[in-house]
Design a protein around this motif. Sequence first.
Motif, mmCIF file in Angstrom:
data_model
loop_
_atom_site.group_PDB
_atom_site.id
_atom_site.type_symbol
_atom_site.label_atom_id
_atom_site.label_comp_id
_atom_site.label_asym_id
_atom_site.label_seq_id
_atom_site.Cartn_x
_atom_site.Cartn_y
_atom_site.Cartn_z
ATOM 1 N N HIS A 159 0.717 -1.301 0.069
ATOM 2 C CA HIS A 159 0.030 -0.107 0.081
ATOM 3 C C HIS A 159 0.891 1.302 0.050
ATOM 4 C CE1 HIS A 159 -2.809 -3.185 1.391
ATOM 5 N NE2 HIS A 159 -4.016 -2.168 0.828
ATOM 6 N N GLY A 160 2.108 1.338 -0.467
ATOM 7 C CA GLY A 160 2.867 2.370 -0.874
ATOM 8 C C GLY A 160 3.242 2.998 0.411
ATOM 9 N N GLY A 161 3.461 2.076 1.402
ATOM 10 C CA GLY A 161 3.909 2.608 2.768
ATOM 11 C C GLY A 161 2.812 3.203 3.655
ATOM 12 N N ASP A 162 1.693 3.171 3.376
ATOM 13 C CA ASP A 162 0.584 3.603 4.071
ATOM 14 C C ASP A 162 0.377 2.604 5.295
ATOM 15 O OD1 ASP A 162 -1.801 4.540 5.206
ATOM 16 O OD2 ASP A 162 -3.104 4.769 3.494
ATOM 17 N N LEU A 163 0.438 3.015 6.407
ATOM 18 C CA LEU A 163 0.381 2.209 7.767
ATOM 19 C C LEU A 163 -1.211 1.771 8.116
ATOM 20 C CD1 LEU A 163 3.510 3.132 9.569
ATOM 21 C CD2 LEU A 163 3.317 1.481 8.077
ATOM 22 N N ARG A 164 -2.010 2.673 7.532
ATOM 23 C CA ARG A 164 -3.656 2.265 8.001
ATOM 24 C C ARG A 164 -3.957 0.818 7.694
ATOM 25 N NH1 ARG A 164 -6.144 7.467 5.360
ATOM 26 N NH2 ARG A 164 -4.604 6.883 4.013
ATOM 27 N N PRO A 165 -3.585 0.584 6.507
ATOM 28 C CA PRO A 165 -3.993 -1.030 6.097
ATOM 29 C C PRO A 165 -3.167 -1.998 6.993
ATOM 30 C CG PRO A 165 -3.578 0.278 4.089
ATOM 31 C CD PRO A 165 -3.303 1.212 5.220
ATOM 32 N N VAL A 166 -2.184 -1.755 7.450
ATOM 33 C CA VAL A 166 -1.557 -2.781 8.857
ATOM 34 C C VAL A 166 -2.551 -2.873 9.797
ATOM 35 C CG1 VAL A 166 0.329 -2.815 10.016
ATOM 36 C CG2 VAL A 166 0.931 -1.811 7.873
ATOM 37 N N VAL A 167 -2.983 -1.848 10.267
ATOM 38 C CA VAL A 167 -4.241 -1.923 11.222
ATOM 39 C C VAL A 167 -5.129 -2.692 11.023
ATOM 40 C CG1 VAL A 167 -5.908 -0.614 12.775
ATOM 41 C CG2 VAL A 167 -3.311 0.440 12.435
ATOM 42 N N ASP A 168 -5.787 -2.251 9.726
ATOM 43 C CA ASP A 168 -6.636 -3.445 9.123
ATOM 44 C C ASP A 168 -6.244 -4.747 9.117
ATOM 45 O OD1 ASP A 168 -8.471 -1.008 8.864
ATOM 46 O OD2 ASP A 168 -7.714 -0.803 6.560
ATOM 47 N N SER A 169 -5.256 -4.906 8.578
ATOM 48 C CA SER A 169 -4.989 -6.385 8.835
ATOM 49 C C SER A 169 -4.699 -7.073 9.951
ATOM 50 C CB SER A 169 -3.354 -6.539 7.876
ATOM 51 O OG SER A 169 -2.285 -6.150 8.599
ATOM 52 N N LEU A 170 -4.276 -6.231 11.088
ATOM 53 C CA LEU A 170 -4.118 -6.683 12.316
ATOM 54 C C LEU A 170 -5.653 -6.954 13.090
ATOM 55 C CD1 LEU A 170 -1.296 -4.614 13.411
ATOM 56 C CD2 LEU A 170 -1.121 -7.276 13.354
ATOM 57 N N LEU A 171 -6.370 -6.157 12.867
ATOM 58 C CA LEU A 171 -7.975 -6.494 13.099
ATOM 59 C C LEU A 171 -8.396 -7.561 12.469
ATOM 60 C CD1 LEU A 171 -9.197 -2.834 12.732
ATOM 61 C CD2 LEU A 171 -9.110 -4.075 14.873
ATOM 62 N N ALA A 172 -8.131 -8.139 11.322
ATOM 63 C CA ALA A 172 -8.510 -9.192 10.634
ATOM 64 C C ALA A 172 -7.955 -10.198 10.879
ATOM 65 C CB ALA A 172 -8.317 -8.787 9.054
ATOM 66 N N GLU A 173 -6.603 -10.149 11.252
ATOM 67 C CA GLU A 173 -5.940 -11.553 11.958
ATOM 68 C C GLU A 173 -6.469 -12.191 13.280
ATOM 69 O OE1 GLU A 173 -1.749 -11.196 9.584
ATOM 70 O OE2 GLU A 173 -1.848 -11.281 11.786
ATOM 71 N N LEU A 174 -6.829 -11.049 14.130
ATOM 72 C CA LEU A 174 -7.427 -11.420 15.398
ATOM 73 C C LEU A 174 -8.643 -12.198 15.274
ATOM 74 C CD1 LEU A 174 -7.032 -9.877 18.658
ATOM 75 C CD2 LEU A 174 -9.307 -10.017 17.949
ATOM 76 N N ARG A 175 -9.343 -11.742 14.439
ATOM 77 C CA ARG A 175 -10.647 -12.151 13.905
ATOM 78 C C ARG A 175 -10.632 -13.528 13.162
ATOM 79 N NH1 ARG A 175 -12.586 -8.741 10.563
ATOM 80 N NH2 ARG A 175 -11.884 -9.986 8.814
ATOM 81 N N ASP A 176 -9.816 -13.478 12.345
ATOM 82 C CA ASP A 176 -9.605 -14.887 11.268
ATOM 83 C C ASP A 176 -8.626 -15.556 11.543
ATOM 84 O OD1 ASP A 176 -11.865 -13.505 9.980
ATOM 85 O OD2 ASP A 176 -10.346 -12.589 8.343
ATOM 86 N N GLY A 177 -7.451 -15.428 12.287
ATOM 87 C CA GLY A 177 -6.486 -16.355 12.723
ATOM 88 C C GLY A 177 -5.290 -16.196 12.035
ATOM 89 N N LEU A 178 -4.260 -17.121 11.745
ATOM 90 C CA LEU A 178 -3.169 -16.973 11.265
ATOM 91 C C LEU A 178 -3.032 -17.271 9.709
ATOM 92 C CD1 LEU A 178 0.258 -16.624 11.628
ATOM 93 C CD2 LEU A 178 0.288 -19.202 11.738
ATOM 94 N N PRO A 179 -2.770 -15.995 9.075
ATOM 95 C CA PRO A 179 -2.878 -16.351 7.451
ATOM 96 C C PRO A 179 -1.962 -17.695 7.121
ATOM 97 C CG PRO A 179 -2.149 -14.165 8.081
ATOM 98 C CD PRO A 179 -1.899 -15.015 9.368
ATOM 99 N N GLY A 180 -2.324 -17.998 6.046
ATOM 100 C CA GLY A 180 -1.868 -19.636 5.518
ATOM 101 C C GLY A 180 -0.454 -19.407 4.583
ATOM 102 N N ARG A 181 -0.158 -18.289 4.186
ATOM 103 C CA ARG A 181 0.857 -18.195 3.296
ATOM 104 C C ARG A 181 1.818 -17.012 3.689
ATOM 105 N NH1 ARG A 181 -1.345 -16.030 -2.358
ATOM 106 N NH2 ARG A 181 -2.675 -14.003 -1.462
ATOM 107 N N ALA A 182 3.258 -17.177 3.304
ATOM 108 C CA ALA A 182 4.171 -16.074 3.537
ATOM 109 C C ALA A 182 3.897 -14.775 2.680
ATOM 110 C CB ALA A 182 5.496 -16.572 3.233
ATOM 111 N N PRO A 183 4.089 -13.674 3.400
ATOM 112 C CA PRO A 183 4.057 -12.332 2.569
ATOM 113 C C PRO A 183 4.544 -12.456 1.189
ATOM 114 C CG PRO A 183 4.602 -11.993 4.964
ATOM 115 C CD PRO A 183 4.823 -13.391 4.522
ATOM 116 N N GLY A 184 3.841 -12.128 0.225
ATOM 117 C CA GLY A 184 4.215 -11.956 -0.880
ATOM 118 C C GLY A 184 4.285 -13.331 -1.896
ATOM 119 N N ALA A 185 3.643 -14.333 -1.032
ATOM 120 C CA ALA A 185 3.340 -15.717 -1.673
ATOM 121 C C ALA A 185 2.418 -15.686 -2.907
ATOM 122 C CB ALA A 185 3.458 -16.803 -0.898
#
Length: 383
Positions: free
Chosen positions: A357-383
């Motif tokens: 997201h071009g260095g925007d950190l707001r989507p990082v918060v969104d991803s952390l909110l989603a992970e707490l709800r959905d659990g550990l992602p199944g693949r490595a970043p960029g995979a």
Amino acid sequence: MQIPFHSSERASLGVEWELQLVDPQTRELTSGATEILAEITPAGLDEHPKAKHELLQSTVEIITGVCTTVAEAKADLAATLDEVVAAAARRGLGVMCAGSHPFTRWDSQEVSPKERYAQLVERMQWLARRLQIFGVHVHVGVRAPEKAIPIVNALAQYLPHFLALSASSPFWAGCDTGLASARTKVFEGMPTGGLPHQLADWAEFEEYMETLIRAGAIESVREVWWDVRPHPDFGTVELRVCDGLPTLDEIGVVAALAQCLVEQFDGQLDRGYTLPMPAEWVLRENKWRAVRYGLDADIVVDEKGTVRPVRESIAELVEELMPVARRLGCEAELADAHRLLAAGASYQRQRAVAAAHGGDLRPVVDSLLAELRDGLPGRAPGA
């Protein structure tokens, strides 16, 4: 000075999880702990038995009771988490966890209305006020005080493993620190934070605590915030080095690893073994490498300076501990370490989101909110 050690059942387990309250619109850390805790506390009680204040009003800490298995501890946390998430949602707040918030400034935060926190801030000043950090603590029961100090010393060699797996604080006040765990360096600013003081036995621990109290360095043993320490009141060894973890899956990994290591050390002591006490320079160097490089660290494995990738060391340790995990009923949670290695630690996942997201950190918060709800992602970043 005698310090009573209230012995626990062997390998019993307790977990503490520090959660962040955020505004889903601004993604900033937001006060709300007092109102949330007041709502969910059962009638007739002064405080919730498993949800507590922490230093900041934007933090709620949830804790387990005394558990036997990692699965039981995860279920215990999940039940309290549901209460906190629901109460937060009714106030328009989200709940997430990481070792630091990606961009909220520490000096914007309100301190919780507890006398002990006011005293901490008065005494420590800037060091305490900037503690906008979040962690996971794991307690494992120990049956006797004479075992606690040898187990603390032996566990210290695995601090880089726990830190690499849990590192989740690459950002601080909107900047990429270049570290996997900025939280660690913030907390090390506290006078009694950091690596444990290497002691020979419980008598030496008692003598050292008495000296610190006599000198006015601390008022009680609770103020010694080592990365791993004995907890006399609970009768446990407490692992405190881990960054805040975004998912229950990751909490299961570090809890299983801690429980298995303590159980293995306990059994070795019963058989008359002397547990290892690694050289202080090795502990210090390895901790720094995990802070800086996380899962990409090469750690020192002997006093001659031999190094190997911490990823390899973790994978090997997991396989070594599998027989212990089977006895303790945490084989699945320990095996989740392989999922975590494949998905990447949180600091890696956060950086991948920011880069996308071009260095925007707001989507990082969104991803952390989603992970707490959905659990550990199944693949490595960029995979």
